[in-house]
Each structure stands twice: as C-alpha cells, then as structure tokens.
Design a protein around this motif. Structure first.
Motif, PDB file in Angstrom:
ATOM      1  N   PHE A   1      77.401  29.023  75.927  1.00 52.96           N
ATOM      2  CA  PHE A   1      75.847  29.727  76.321  1.00 52.96           C
ATOM      3  C   PHE A   1      76.340  30.288  78.047  1.00 52.96           C
ATOM      4  O   PHE A   1      76.699  29.552  78.679  1.00 52.96           O
ATOM      5  CB  PHE A   1      74.918  28.598  76.279  1.00 52.96           C
ATOM      6  CG  PHE A   1      74.393  28.338  74.776  1.00 52.96           C
ATOM      7  CD1 PHE A   1      73.348  29.173  74.308  1.00 52.96           C
ATOM      8  CD2 PHE A   1      75.058  27.273  73.976  1.00 52.96           C
ATOM      9  CE1 PHE A   1      72.739  29.162  72.912  1.00 52.96           C
ATOM     10  CE2 PHE A   1      74.636  27.161  72.906  1.00 52.96           C
ATOM     11  CZ  PHE A   1      73.604  27.840  72.310  1.00 52.96           C
ATOM     12  N   ILE A   2      75.757  31.288  78.061  1.00 51.21           N
ATOM     13  CA  ILE A   2      75.804  32.042  79.608  1.00 51.21           C
ATOM     14  C   ILE A   2      74.343  31.940  80.019  1.00 51.21           C
ATOM     15  O   ILE A   2      73.448  32.473  79.737  1.00 51.21           O
ATOM     16  CB  ILE A   2      76.235  33.263  79.757  1.00 51.21           C
ATOM     17  CG1 ILE A   2      77.609  33.558  78.901  1.00 51.21           C
ATOM     18  CG2 ILE A   2      76.499  33.762  81.176  1.00 51.21           C
ATOM     19  CD1 ILE A   2      78.839  32.663  79.520  1.00 51.21           C
ATOM     20  N   ALA A   3      74.304  30.821  81.192  1.00 53.97           N
ATOM     21  CA  ALA A   3      73.004  30.415  81.666  1.00 53.97           C
ATOM     22  C   ALA A   3      73.012  30.476  83.115  1.00 53.97           C
ATOM     23  O   ALA A   3      72.347  29.591  83.639  1.00 53.97           O
ATOM     24  CB  ALA A   3      72.413  29.043  81.278  1.00 53.97           C
TER      25      ALA A   3
ATOM     26  N   LEU B   1      76.042  37.546  71.477  1.00 54.96           N
ATOM     27  CA  LEU B   1      74.452  37.766  71.106  1.00 54.96           C
ATOM     28  C   LEU B   1      73.843  37.665  72.638  1.00 54.96           C
ATOM     29  O   LEU B   1      74.134  36.573  73.334  1.00 54.96           O
ATOM     30  CB  LEU B   1      74.177  36.445  70.212  1.00 54.96           C
ATOM     31  CG  LEU B   1      72.783  36.295  70.123  1.00 54.96           C
ATOM     32  CD1 LEU B   1      72.122  37.429  69.184  1.00 54.96           C
ATOM     33  CD2 LEU B   1      72.519  34.960  69.393  1.00 54.96           C
ATOM     34  N   CYS B   2      72.723  38.478  72.845  1.00 52.84           N
ATOM     35  CA  CYS B   2      72.001  38.281  73.976  1.00 52.84           C
ATOM     36  C   CYS B   2      70.670  38.228  73.776  1.00 52.84           C
ATOM     37  O   CYS B   2      69.885  38.788  72.717  1.00 52.84           O
ATOM     38  CB  CYS B   2      71.900  39.725  74.864  1.00 52.84           C
ATOM     39  SG  CYS B   2      73.512  40.383  75.405  1.00 52.84           S
TER      40      CYS B   2
ATOM     41  N   VAL C   1      76.791  33.390  73.818  1.00 51.26           N
ATOM     42  CA  VAL C   1      75.409  33.522  73.715  1.00 51.26           C
ATOM     43  C   VAL C   1      74.846  33.845  75.107  1.00 51.26           C
ATOM     44  O   VAL C   1      74.894  32.739  75.842  1.00 51.26           O
ATOM     45  CB  VAL C   1      74.515  32.770  72.953  1.00 51.26           C
ATOM     46  CG1 VAL C   1      72.886  32.743  72.995  1.00 51.26           C
ATOM     47  CG2 VAL C   1      74.906  32.329  71.476  1.00 51.26           C
ATOM     48  N   SER C   2      74.349  34.694  75.546  1.00 51.01           N
ATOM     49  CA  SER C   2      73.592  34.996  76.910  1.00 51.01           C
ATOM     50  C   SER C   2      72.485  34.722  77.025  1.00 51.01           C
ATOM     51  O   SER C   2      71.601  35.425  76.279  1.00 51.01           O
ATOM     52  CB  SER C   2      74.196  36.556  77.395  1.00 51.01           C
ATOM     53  OG  SER C   2      73.772  36.797  78.559  1.00 51.01           O
TER      54      SER C   2
ATOM     55  N   SER D   1      64.534  35.831  69.784  1.00 52.13           N
ATOM     56  CA  SER D   1      64.226  37.169  70.438  1.00 52.13           C
ATOM     57  C   SER D   1      65.212  37.711  71.035  1.00 52.13           C
ATOM     58  O   SER D   1      65.312  38.508  71.975  1.00 52.13           O
ATOM     59  CB  SER D   1      63.185  36.664  71.909  1.00 52.13           C
ATOM     60  OG  SER D   1      64.077  35.539  72.615  1.00 52.13           O
ATOM     61  N   SER D   2      66.322  37.900  70.196  1.00 54.25           N
ATOM     62  CA  SER D   2      67.756  38.325  70.439  1.00 54.25           C
ATOM     63  C   SER D   2      67.455  39.985  70.623  1.00 54.25           C
ATOM     64  O   SER D   2      66.715  40.609  70.324  1.00 54.25           O
ATOM     65  CB  SER D   2      68.546  38.527  69.406  1.00 54.25           C
ATOM     66  OG  SER D   2      69.763  39.421  69.450  1.00 54.25           O
ATOM     67  N   THR D   3      68.364  40.553  71.836  1.00 56.78           N
ATOM     68  CA  THR D   3      68.155  41.890  72.223  1.00 56.78           C
ATOM     69  C   THR D   3      69.307  42.516  72.041  1.00 56.78           C
ATOM     70  O   THR D   3      69.601  43.709  72.190  1.00 56.78           O
ATOM     71  CB  THR D   3      67.989  41.684  73.809  1.00 56.78           C
ATOM     72  OG1 THR D   3      69.178  41.166  74.244  1.00 56.78           O
ATOM     73  CG2 THR D   3      66.938  41.271  74.267  1.00 56.78           C
ATOM     74  N   GLY D   4      70.232  41.811  71.159  1.00 55.88           N
ATOM     75  CA  GLY D   4      71.457  42.769  70.700  1.00 55.88           C
ATOM     76  C   GLY D   4      72.406  41.896  70.469  1.00 55.88           C
ATOM     77  O   GLY D   4      72.745  40.770  71.274  1.00 55.88           O
ATOM     78  N   SER D   5      73.330  42.148  69.443  1.00 60.40           N
ATOM     79  CA  SER D   5      74.424  41.305  69.350  1.00 60.40           C
ATOM     80  C   SER D   5      75.610  42.459  68.745  1.00 60.40           C
ATOM     81  O   SER D   5      75.437  43.197  68.307  1.00 60.40           O
ATOM     82  CB  SER D   5      74.363  40.313  68.102  1.00 60.40           C
ATOM     83  OG  SER D   5      74.027  41.012  66.974  1.00 60.40           O
TER      84      SER D   5
END
Length: 199
Positions: free
Chosen positions: A138-140, A187-188, A163-164, A79-83
C-alpha cells in the motif's frame, strides 16, 4: 498464487489512511507479523505499529469473525480510479536492492532497518525494506513525496501488487511519471477511515 491471508503486506506510510487499512486487515484476521511498514518519523512509526499490533493480541478478530481480509481489500478498492494488471501475479523472491524512505542508496542490514517485532508489525526504517519484504504494498504517503520515495526503489515493485491510496495519483499519472515497472499490478483508490473497522 498465494491466498490473501498468506501474503506479506507492506505499507509505505502508516498515517491516518495507511493505519486505517492496517487496522482493518488485523481486525479481519491477518497476523500482524505479516505486515511491514515505514514512515517519515521512525519513533512515531514504532508507536503506531505497537498500537495496531495490540488489536491482534487482544483477539479483536472474534468480534469481527464474519469479516474476511479479502472483504477489507474489497472495501479499500471499492472507489478505484483505475488499475493495471500485467500477466499473472507471482510474488517476487528477488533479494533487496538499496534504497530508503529518503532516497538514500546506502544499503543496511535487516537487523538495522527493523525494530523489534516479535509480537507485531515490522517497523522498517526504509521503503526499500518494505517493498522487498511484501507481496502486496500500500502506498500511503503524501503525493508530493511519491517520485522521490518510489522511483529510486522501482525495481522492488516488479511482479507485485501495489495499491495506491494517494490523492491525485491516478493510473495515468503513475504511467506518465514511470514510477513502477511494467510488470507491477497497480490499483489506484481513495478509501476512507471506516475501513479500520472493516466498513
């Protein structure tokens, strides 16, 4: 370029979403010893790391033998919103810079920043240690904490994959706030918790 199974993977934040991704990777066969994590409460972090590490120790991989680590990452990014990709990926081997989860600039030794991790995930006391140790990060954490936590350690993310998982932080917002260097592969995406069982 390293294969996914050979990457050291970091989690800045290991709450519900970060923990779900970490569980999915361990179930898919990534050794828990290749994972690094930090969080706002170190005591809770160590407990969570131990829980996820037990998945590897109980050989859960046999149950999910047909699921690869690559497919877990694919599920996360579905469900990526942009990379943004900047050149060929070449994991950084630079030494760690100072910085921690609370944006302190005091440097600490490796033995002081990590808990005992002989059989599982490395529980780190600061985000800088995670970013310096991992190839894929991963940014969580909560969106409101992103600038304060990540900007002071921005140099750690050069030539690395990030990866956010943060809600409301898309590619354009990261670029506007200049959170990462231009050489970061970003990658968001917004996954959901079934990723913990490789779905």
């Amino acid at each position: 370029m390293k294969a996914l199974e050979d990457l050291h993977i970091g989690f800045i934040g290991l709450g519900n979403m970060g923990g779900a991704v970490a569980e999915g990777l361990v179930r898919a066969g990534i050794p828990a010893e290749q994972l690094y994590a930090c969080g706002g409460h170190f005591d809770k972090l160590t407990v969570r790391c131990q829980e996820i590490s037990k998945l590897a120790q109980s050989n859960v991989r046999k149950t999910h033998g047909s699921t690869s680590a690559a497919s877990v990452v694919a599920n996360v990014s579905s469900s990526s919103t942009g990379s943004a990709l900047a050149g060929d990926f070449n994991p950084s081997t630079d030494s760690a810079l100072a910085g921690d989860f609370s944006s302190s600039t005091d440097s600490t030794s490796e033995s002081a920043t990590r808990s005992l991790n002989t059989a599982g995930i490395h529980a780190c006391r600061d985000a800088a240690d995670v970013a310096a140790s991992a190839d894929l990060i991963f940014i969580a954490i909560k969106p409101g904490k992103i600038p304060a936590v990540l900007k002071p350690i921005s140099a750690h993310f050069a030539h690395k994959i990030v990866v956010s998982l943060a809600w409301g932080y898309d590619l354009s917002r990261y670029e506007k706030e200049e959170i990462f260097p231009d050489t970061t592969h970003l990658l968001c995406t917004i996954p959901n918790t079934p990723v913990s069982v490789c779905k």
